[in-house]
Write a protein that holds these residues in place. Structure first.
Motif, PDB file in Angstrom:
ATOM      1  N   SER A 295       0.527  -1.754  -0.077  1.00 49.36           N
ATOM      2  CA  SER A 295      -0.076  -0.149  -0.276  1.00 49.36           C
ATOM      3  C   SER A 295       0.617   1.277   0.280  1.00 49.36           C
ATOM      4  O   SER A 295       2.056   1.350   0.206  1.00 49.36           O
ATOM      5  CB  SER A 295      -0.609  -0.977   1.445  1.00 49.36           C
ATOM      6  N   GLN A 296       0.361   2.362  -0.222  1.00 50.15           N
ATOM      7  CA  GLN A 296       1.053   3.644  -0.456  1.00 50.15           C
ATOM      8  C   GLN A 296       0.460   4.394   0.365  1.00 50.15           C
ATOM      9  O   GLN A 296      -0.721   4.566   0.553  1.00 50.15           O
ATOM     10  CB  GLN A 296       0.819   4.223  -1.822  1.00 50.15           C
ATOM     11  N   ASN A 297       1.331   5.352   1.501  1.00 46.90           N
ATOM     12  CA  ASN A 297       0.754   6.198   2.895  1.00 46.90           C
ATOM     13  C   ASN A 297       1.644   7.516   1.757  1.00 46.90           C
ATOM     14  O   ASN A 297       2.485   7.450   1.885  1.00 46.90           O
ATOM     15  CB  ASN A 297       1.011   5.703   3.588  1.00 46.90           C
ATOM     16  N   PRO A 298       0.651   8.587   1.247  1.00 43.04           N
ATOM     17  CA  PRO A 298       0.928   9.649   0.607  1.00 43.04           C
ATOM     18  C   PRO A 298       2.018  10.745   1.389  1.00 43.04           C
ATOM     19  O   PRO A 298       3.067  11.078   1.042  1.00 43.04           O
ATOM     20  CB  PRO A 298       0.260  10.162   0.253  1.00 43.04           C
ATOM     21  N   SER A 299       1.983  10.202   2.875  1.00 45.24           N
ATOM     22  CA  SER A 299       2.852  10.438   4.033  1.00 45.24           C
ATOM     23  C   SER A 299       4.298  10.321   4.342  1.00 45.24           C
ATOM     24  O   SER A 299       5.020  10.855   5.239  1.00 45.24           O
ATOM     25  CB  SER A 299       2.166  11.531   5.528  1.00 45.24           C
TER      26      SER A 299
END
Length: 435
Positions: free
Chosen positions: A274-278
């Motif tokens: 998954s990607q976490n923009p933060s």
């Protein structure tokens, strides 16, 4: 269905072929896609500790690390000329042996999938902590070259400053440990299978290093998802590691692609990264539920999701020993184990959150544990979540609560090949005896 203690047998064992493909180099000067394999050393290897004592030492490291991992999510890049100090994870459980420079200088780097920067101590030392190998002297290395402030690696730092002699960095690690110095490129040599020398790797040359947060090594090897990490700089689309039990000396890291790894990855169902923009560094995976015994726990769907402010979610981390679950989810897991294990809860302070009194080493029925990730159900061997200590007569759950961020720790990863496919953006857990 239940499992038995103390006969902790590993039912699913896949034998992966030996990973000894020769290393080659591309015409552009970088490593080709064939990989290489490195042995890993546990920071407490060779020391006379019981399994519980090893866990207690690791828990102390892990609690600080968990705080730093949570803090990293809130760290943002600063573009001013003043160095703003981000807080990074720091300590880990495994070391990579390598050498740096020409002629090469040996050092042991902390393996860290929760950060990106590669760094070691350098002369002239304003402050350097004691290490058992020579400190790198850039003036005597023919392959050392400072990076300019316009370098892509300088720009990739979470915080940097520009000085007359190039790009500077500073990192703090939450326990008064810190490293500060200049960014440069150097030649790294790995004593792996095969031995390999790689030029022009960007790293931090630490001239001011304080505290004892890194006393188990002489620097850090970032293996995160950011551009500064060794994985990103090599340009490999895959890497994997296999960690033996906390009492074992058999652990290894594989950088690059092998036919045996590719074949192995087809034998299990991968889960998407998954990607976490933060936070671009961490390896996030989606935990959808947990089964204890025969019961799928009634954990709300949003418990382990990444929130709009960047908090929450679950990461897979090589440097955190125990698995830490968001508190509301952990409470249900804890309750299920208390219900499923017919032993009294112990009031002895072991350092672990949940232990049972088990004065005699006898066979008892214990609940199975399954983590339901997106697209993949991971059935854990008993020894990956329960520990028996005969000297104290305790049976303990090797997990704990957290606030916000959840971490899938390395005890739960032991005797699995953790395969990161960065091209497909997936992670696979392949049962394997790491020795």
């Amino acid at each position: 269905m239940a499992s038995k203690l103390p006969s902790l047998t590993f039912l699913l064992v896949l034998v992966v072929a030996a990973l000894y493909t020769p290393q080659t180099f591309s015409s552009k000067g970088g490593p080709a896609q064939e990989g290489f394999r490195l042995g890993l050393k546990h920071v407490d290897e060779g020391r006379n500790f019981t399994k519980l004592e090893l866990l207690q030492r690791a828990i102390k490291r892990g609690k600080l690390r968990l705080e730093r991992l949570s803090t990293m999510v809130k760290t943002t890049k600063t573009t001013t000329d003043v160095i703003q100090t981000p807080v990074l994870p720091g300590e880990g459980d495994f070391l990579i042996h390598l050498s740096i420079g020409t002629p090469p200088v040996n050092f042991d780097a902390i393996m860290d999938t929760g950060s990106d920067l590669i760094w070691t101590q350098c002369k002239p030392c304003i402050n350097c902590y004691k290490q058992n190998t020579p400190i790198l002297d850039p003036n005597t290395s023919s392959s050392f070259s400072k990076l300019s402030c316009s370098s892509k690696f300088c720009e990739a730092l979470s915080a940097s400053a520009c000085a007359d002699d190039g790009c500077e960095y500073q990192y703090a690690y939450g326990d008064s440990s810190s490293t500060q110095g200049v960014m440069a490129t150097e030649t790294l040599t790995f004593e792996g299978k095969p031995k390999i020398t790689i030029p022009n790797i960007a790293f931090g040359c630490g001239e001011d290093n304080e505290g004892d947060g890194f006393k188990q090594g002489q620097g850090l090897m970032g293996l995160g998802r950011g551009p500064l990490s060794l994985v990103s700089q090599l340009g490999y689309g895959k890497f994997a590691y296999c960690l033996g039990s906390i009492e074992s000396s058999s652990s290894n890291l594989v950088l690059g692609s092998f036919p045996s790894l590719d074949k192995t990855s087809d034998s299990v169902l991968p889960t998407p990264l998954s990607q976490n923009p933060s936070q671009q560094t961490f390896y996030y995976i989606s935990l959808e539920g947990i089964t204890v015994g025969d019961t799928l726990l009634s954990i709300p769907n949003t418990t382990f999701t990444i929130k709009e402010d960047g908090s929450g979610g679950m990461i897979v981390d090589s440097g955190t020993t125990l698995t830490y679950l968001e508190e509301n989810g952990y409470k249900l897991v804890r309750k299920a184990f208390i219900s499923g294990i017919k032993l009294p809860v112990s009031d002895i302070d072991s350092g672990l959150d949940l232990c049972f009194d088990m004065p005699n080493e006898t066979d008892i029925e214990v609940p199975k544990l399954i983590f339901h990730f997106t697209g993949s159900d991971l059935i854990l061997p008993v020894e990956n979540y329960l520990m028996y200590d005969s000297s104290m007569g305790l049976l303990c759950l090797m997990m704990g609560p957290s606030t916000g961020l959840s971490v899938f720790g390395n005890v739960q990863q032991q005797n699995f090949l953790i395969l990161h496919d960065l091209e497909k953006e997936t992670m696979s857990f392949v049962p394997q005896q790491c020795d």
